[in-house]
Write a protein that holds these residues in place. Structure first.
Motif, PDB file in Angstrom:
ATOM      1  N   GLN A   1      38.930  68.809  15.741  1.00 20.10           N
ATOM      2  CA  GLN A   1      39.275  67.212  14.887  1.00 20.10           C
ATOM      3  C   GLN A   1      40.321  67.540  13.851  1.00 20.10           C
ATOM      4  OE1 GLN A   1      35.706  65.510  13.487  1.00 20.10           O
ATOM      5  NE2 GLN A   1      34.734  65.466  15.383  1.00 20.10           N
ATOM      6  N   LYS A   2      40.215  68.920  13.327  1.00 16.57           N
ATOM      7  CA  LYS A   2      41.019  69.436  12.345  1.00 16.57           C
ATOM      8  C   LYS A   2      42.505  69.475  12.893  1.00 16.57           C
ATOM      9  CE  LYS A   2      42.314  73.797  10.472  1.00 16.57           C
ATOM     10  NZ  LYS A   2      42.247  75.198  10.525  1.00 16.57           N
ATOM     11  N   VAL A   3      42.453  70.134  14.141  1.00 18.57           N
ATOM     12  CA  VAL A   3      44.017  70.210  14.868  1.00 18.57           C
ATOM     13  C   VAL A   3      44.515  69.052  15.090  1.00 18.57           C
ATOM     14  CG1 VAL A   3      44.841  71.140  17.127  1.00 18.57           C
ATOM     15  CG2 VAL A   3      43.087  72.380  15.824  1.00 18.57           C
ATOM     16  N   ILE A   4      43.824  67.854  15.395  1.00 19.42           N
ATOM     17  CA  ILE A   4      44.437  66.764  15.680  1.00 19.42           C
ATOM     18  C   ILE A   4      44.997  65.978  14.403  1.00 19.42           C
ATOM     19  CG2 ILE A   4      43.835  64.426  16.513  1.00 19.42           C
ATOM     20  CD1 ILE A   4      42.128  65.565  18.702  1.00 19.42           C
ATOM     21  N   LYS A   5      43.938  66.218  13.259  1.00 20.84           N
ATOM     22  CA  LYS A   5      44.400  65.609  11.988  1.00 20.84           C
ATOM     23  C   LYS A   5      45.571  66.261  11.521  1.00 20.84           C
ATOM     24  CE  LYS A   5      39.811  63.631  10.972  1.00 20.84           C
ATOM     25  NZ  LYS A   5      38.722  63.899  10.021  1.00 20.84           N
ATOM     26  N   GLU A   6      45.496  67.616  11.350  1.00 21.27           N
ATOM     27  CA  GLU A   6      46.557  68.395  11.010  1.00 21.27           C
ATOM     28  C   GLU A   6      48.017  67.878  11.588  1.00 21.27           C
ATOM     29  OE1 GLU A   6      47.773  72.802   9.434  1.00 21.27           O
ATOM     30  OE2 GLU A   6      45.591  72.360   9.713  1.00 21.27           O
ATOM     31  N   THR A   7      48.016  67.916  13.005  1.00 19.56           N
ATOM     32  CA  THR A   7      48.980  67.837  13.874  1.00 19.56           C
ATOM     33  C   THR A   7      49.619  66.491  13.663  1.00 19.56           C
ATOM     34  OG1 THR A   7      48.150  69.366  15.584  1.00 19.56           O
ATOM     35  CG2 THR A   7      49.999  67.755  16.250  1.00 19.56           C
ATOM     36  N   GLU A   8      48.810  65.350  13.643  1.00 19.03           N
ATOM     37  CA  GLU A   8      49.412  64.002  13.383  1.00 19.03           C
ATOM     38  C   GLU A   8      49.943  63.874  12.031  1.00 19.03           C
ATOM     39  OE1 GLU A   8      45.900  61.723  14.484  1.00 19.03           O
ATOM     40  OE2 GLU A   8      46.877  61.399  16.255  1.00 19.03           O
ATOM     41  N   LYS A   9      49.391  64.442  10.933  1.00 21.49           N
ATOM     42  CA  LYS A   9      49.794  64.571   9.562  1.00 21.49           C
ATOM     43  C   LYS A   9      51.201  65.230   9.369  1.00 21.49           C
ATOM     44  CE  LYS A   9      48.495  65.986   4.940  1.00 21.49           C
ATOM     45  NZ  LYS A   9      47.695  66.532   4.113  1.00 21.49           N
ATOM     46  N   LYS A  10      51.247  66.279  10.180  1.00 25.73           N
ATOM     47  CA  LYS A  10      52.745  67.170   9.911  1.00 25.73           C
ATOM     48  C   LYS A  10      53.618  66.969  11.037  1.00 25.73           C
ATOM     49  CE  LYS A  10      50.404  70.771   7.499  1.00 25.73           C
ATOM     50  NZ  LYS A  10      49.955  72.235   7.595  1.00 25.73           N
ATOM     51  N   LEU A  11      53.148  66.290  12.225  1.00 27.85           N
ATOM     52  CA  LEU A  11      54.139  66.192  13.156  1.00 27.85           C
ATOM     53  C   LEU A  11      54.455  64.698  13.767  1.00 27.85           C
ATOM     54  CD1 LEU A  11      53.521  69.508  15.247  1.00 27.85           C
ATOM     55  CD2 LEU A  11      55.383  69.215  13.575  1.00 27.85           C
ATOM     56  N   GLY A  12      53.388  63.843  13.585  1.00 26.94           N
ATOM     57  CA  GLY A  12      53.035  62.637  14.087  1.00 26.94           C
ATOM     58  C   GLY A  12      52.169  62.318  15.546  1.00 26.94           C
ATOM     59  N   SER A  13      52.123  61.300  15.939  1.00 31.16           N
ATOM     60  CA  SER A  13      51.124  61.232  17.197  1.00 31.16           C
ATOM     61  C   SER A  13      51.409  61.909  18.115  1.00 31.16           C
ATOM     62  CB  SER A  13      51.415  59.729  17.569  1.00 31.16           C
ATOM     63  OG  SER A  13      51.108  58.677  16.495  1.00 31.16           O
ATOM     64  N   VAL A  14      50.105  62.542  18.988  1.00 34.42           N
ATOM     65  CA  VAL A  14      50.280  63.633  19.665  1.00 34.42           C
ATOM     66  C   VAL A  14      50.547  62.828  21.193  1.00 34.42           C
ATOM     67  CG1 VAL A  14      49.012  65.267  21.147  1.00 34.42           C
ATOM     68  CG2 VAL A  14      48.715  65.082  18.625  1.00 34.42           C
ATOM     69  N   ASN A  15      51.541  63.408  22.106  1.00 34.86           N
ATOM     70  CA  ASN A  15      51.730  62.916  23.296  1.00 34.86           C
ATOM     71  C   ASN A  15      51.217  63.678  24.444  1.00 34.86           C
ATOM     72  OD1 ASN A  15      54.604  62.493  21.605  1.00 34.86           O
ATOM     73  ND2 ASN A  15      53.977  60.856  22.584  1.00 34.86           N
ATOM     74  N   ILE A  16      50.979  64.979  24.145  1.00 35.30           N
ATOM     75  CA  ILE A  16      50.530  65.921  25.267  1.00 35.30           C
ATOM     76  C   ILE A  16      49.779  67.174  24.589  1.00 35.30           C
ATOM     77  CG2 ILE A  16      51.115  67.867  26.589  1.00 35.30           C
ATOM     78  CD1 ILE A  16      53.948  66.709  27.075  1.00 35.30           C
ATOM     79  N   LEU A  17      48.394  67.157  25.205  1.00 34.72           N
ATOM     80  CA  LEU A  17      47.674  68.318  25.107  1.00 34.72           C
ATOM     81  C   LEU A  17      47.672  69.496  26.072  1.00 34.72           C
ATOM     82  CD1 LEU A  17      45.347  69.980  23.509  1.00 34.72           C
ATOM     83  CD2 LEU A  17      43.831  68.408  24.779  1.00 34.72           C
TER      84      LEU A  17
END
Length: 93
Positions: A68-84
Protein backbone atom coordinates in the motif's frame (compact mmCIF):
# COMPACT_ATOMS: atom_id res chain seq x y z
CA UNK A 1 1.98 13.88 -23.63
CA UNK A 2 0.42 11.36 -21.25
CA UNK A 3 2.35 10.63 -18.06
CA UNK A 4 3.18 6.91 -18.07
CA UNK A 5 4.01 5.35 -14.70
CA UNK A 6 5.29 1.87 -13.86
CA UNK A 7 6.09 0.09 -10.61
CA UNK A 8 8.80 -2.57 -10.88
CA UNK A 9 9.36 -4.79 -7.85
CA UNK A 10 12.70 -6.51 -7.40
CA UNK A 11 14.15 -3.71 -9.52
CA UNK A 12 17.62 -3.43 -8.03
CA UNK A 13 19.14 -6.39 -9.88
CA UNK A 14 18.78 -8.75 -12.81
CA UNK A 15 15.56 -8.87 -14.78
CA UNK A 16 13.91 -6.21 -12.60
CA UNK A 17 16.73 -3.73 -13.16
CA UNK A 18 16.71 -4.38 -16.91
CA UNK A 19 12.94 -3.98 -17.03
CA UNK A 20 13.04 -0.70 -15.11
CA UNK A 21 15.67 0.66 -17.50
CA UNK A 22 13.73 -0.47 -20.57
CA UNK A 23 10.59 1.23 -19.29
CA UNK A 24 12.50 4.44 -18.52
CA UNK A 25 13.99 4.40 -22.03
CA UNK A 26 10.40 4.19 -23.31
CA UNK A 27 9.37 7.34 -21.41
CA UNK A 28 7.85 5.69 -18.35
CA UNK A 29 8.44 7.21 -14.94
CA UNK A 30 9.44 4.20 -12.85
CA UNK A 31 9.12 3.36 -9.17
CA UNK A 32 12.16 1.18 -8.51
CA UNK A 33 11.07 -1.06 -5.65
CA UNK A 34 13.68 -3.07 -3.78
CA UNK A 35 14.04 -4.80 -0.44
CA UNK A 36 17.69 -4.63 0.60
CA UNK A 37 20.08 -3.80 -2.24
CA UNK A 38 20.48 -0.05 -1.65
CA UNK A 39 23.62 0.45 -3.76
CA UNK A 40 22.27 -1.52 -6.69
CA UNK A 41 18.94 0.32 -6.56
CA UNK A 42 20.77 3.67 -6.59
CA UNK A 43 22.67 2.60 -9.71
CA UNK A 44 19.42 1.59 -11.44
CA UNK A 45 17.88 4.92 -10.45
CA UNK A 46 20.87 6.82 -11.86
CA UNK A 47 20.68 4.88 -15.14
CA UNK A 48 16.91 5.36 -15.43
CA UNK A 49 17.12 9.08 -14.64
CA UNK A 50 18.95 9.60 -17.95
CA UNK A 51 15.60 8.98 -19.66
CA UNK A 52 12.74 9.90 -17.31
CA UNK A 53 11.79 10.89 -13.76
CA UNK A 54 12.01 7.98 -11.34
CA UNK A 55 11.98 7.14 -7.65
CA UNK A 56 13.33 4.40 -5.38
CA UNK A 57 11.13 2.79 -2.75
CA UNK A 58 12.51 0.36 -0.19
CA UNK A 59 9.78 -2.13 0.68
CA UNK A 60 9.14 -5.78 1.45
CA UNK A 61 6.35 -6.54 -1.01
CA UNK A 62 5.40 -9.70 0.86
CA UNK A 63 3.79 -7.32 3.37
CA UNK A 64 0.37 -5.83 2.50
CA UNK A 65 1.01 -2.50 4.27
CA UNK A 66 4.32 -2.13 2.45
CA UNK A 67 2.52 -2.70 -0.88
CA UNK A 68 0.00 0.00 0.00
CA UNK A 69 2.90 2.34 0.82
CA UNK A 70 4.49 1.63 -2.58
CA UNK A 71 1.30 2.52 -4.43
CA UNK A 72 0.62 5.66 -2.38
CA UNK A 73 4.17 6.96 -2.69
CA UNK A 74 4.28 6.22 -6.42
CA UNK A 75 0.98 7.98 -7.08
CA UNK A 76 2.01 10.96 -4.94
CA UNK A 77 5.38 11.44 -6.66
CA UNK A 78 4.82 10.11 -10.19
CA UNK A 79 1.06 9.95 -10.81
CA UNK A 80 -1.43 7.18 -11.53
CA UNK A 81 0.09 3.76 -12.12
CA UNK A 82 -0.28 2.25 -15.59
CA UNK A 83 1.88 -0.86 -15.24
CA UNK A 84 2.95 -3.19 -12.42
CA UNK A 85 5.86 -5.52 -13.07
CA UNK A 86 5.73 -7.98 -10.20
CA UNK A 87 9.28 -9.29 -10.38
CA UNK A 88 10.25 -9.68 -6.72
CA UNK A 89 10.79 -13.22 -5.63
CA UNK A 90 12.18 -15.35 -2.87
CA UNK A 91 13.35 -18.90 -3.27
CA UNK A 92 14.42 -21.53 -0.77
CA UNK A 93 16.40 -24.55 -1.88
Amino acid sequence: MINKVAIVTGASKGIGASTALLLAKNNFNVAIVYKSSDLEAKKVLKDCNKYSSNIMIKADVTNDKACQKVIKETEKKLGSVNILVNNAGKTKF
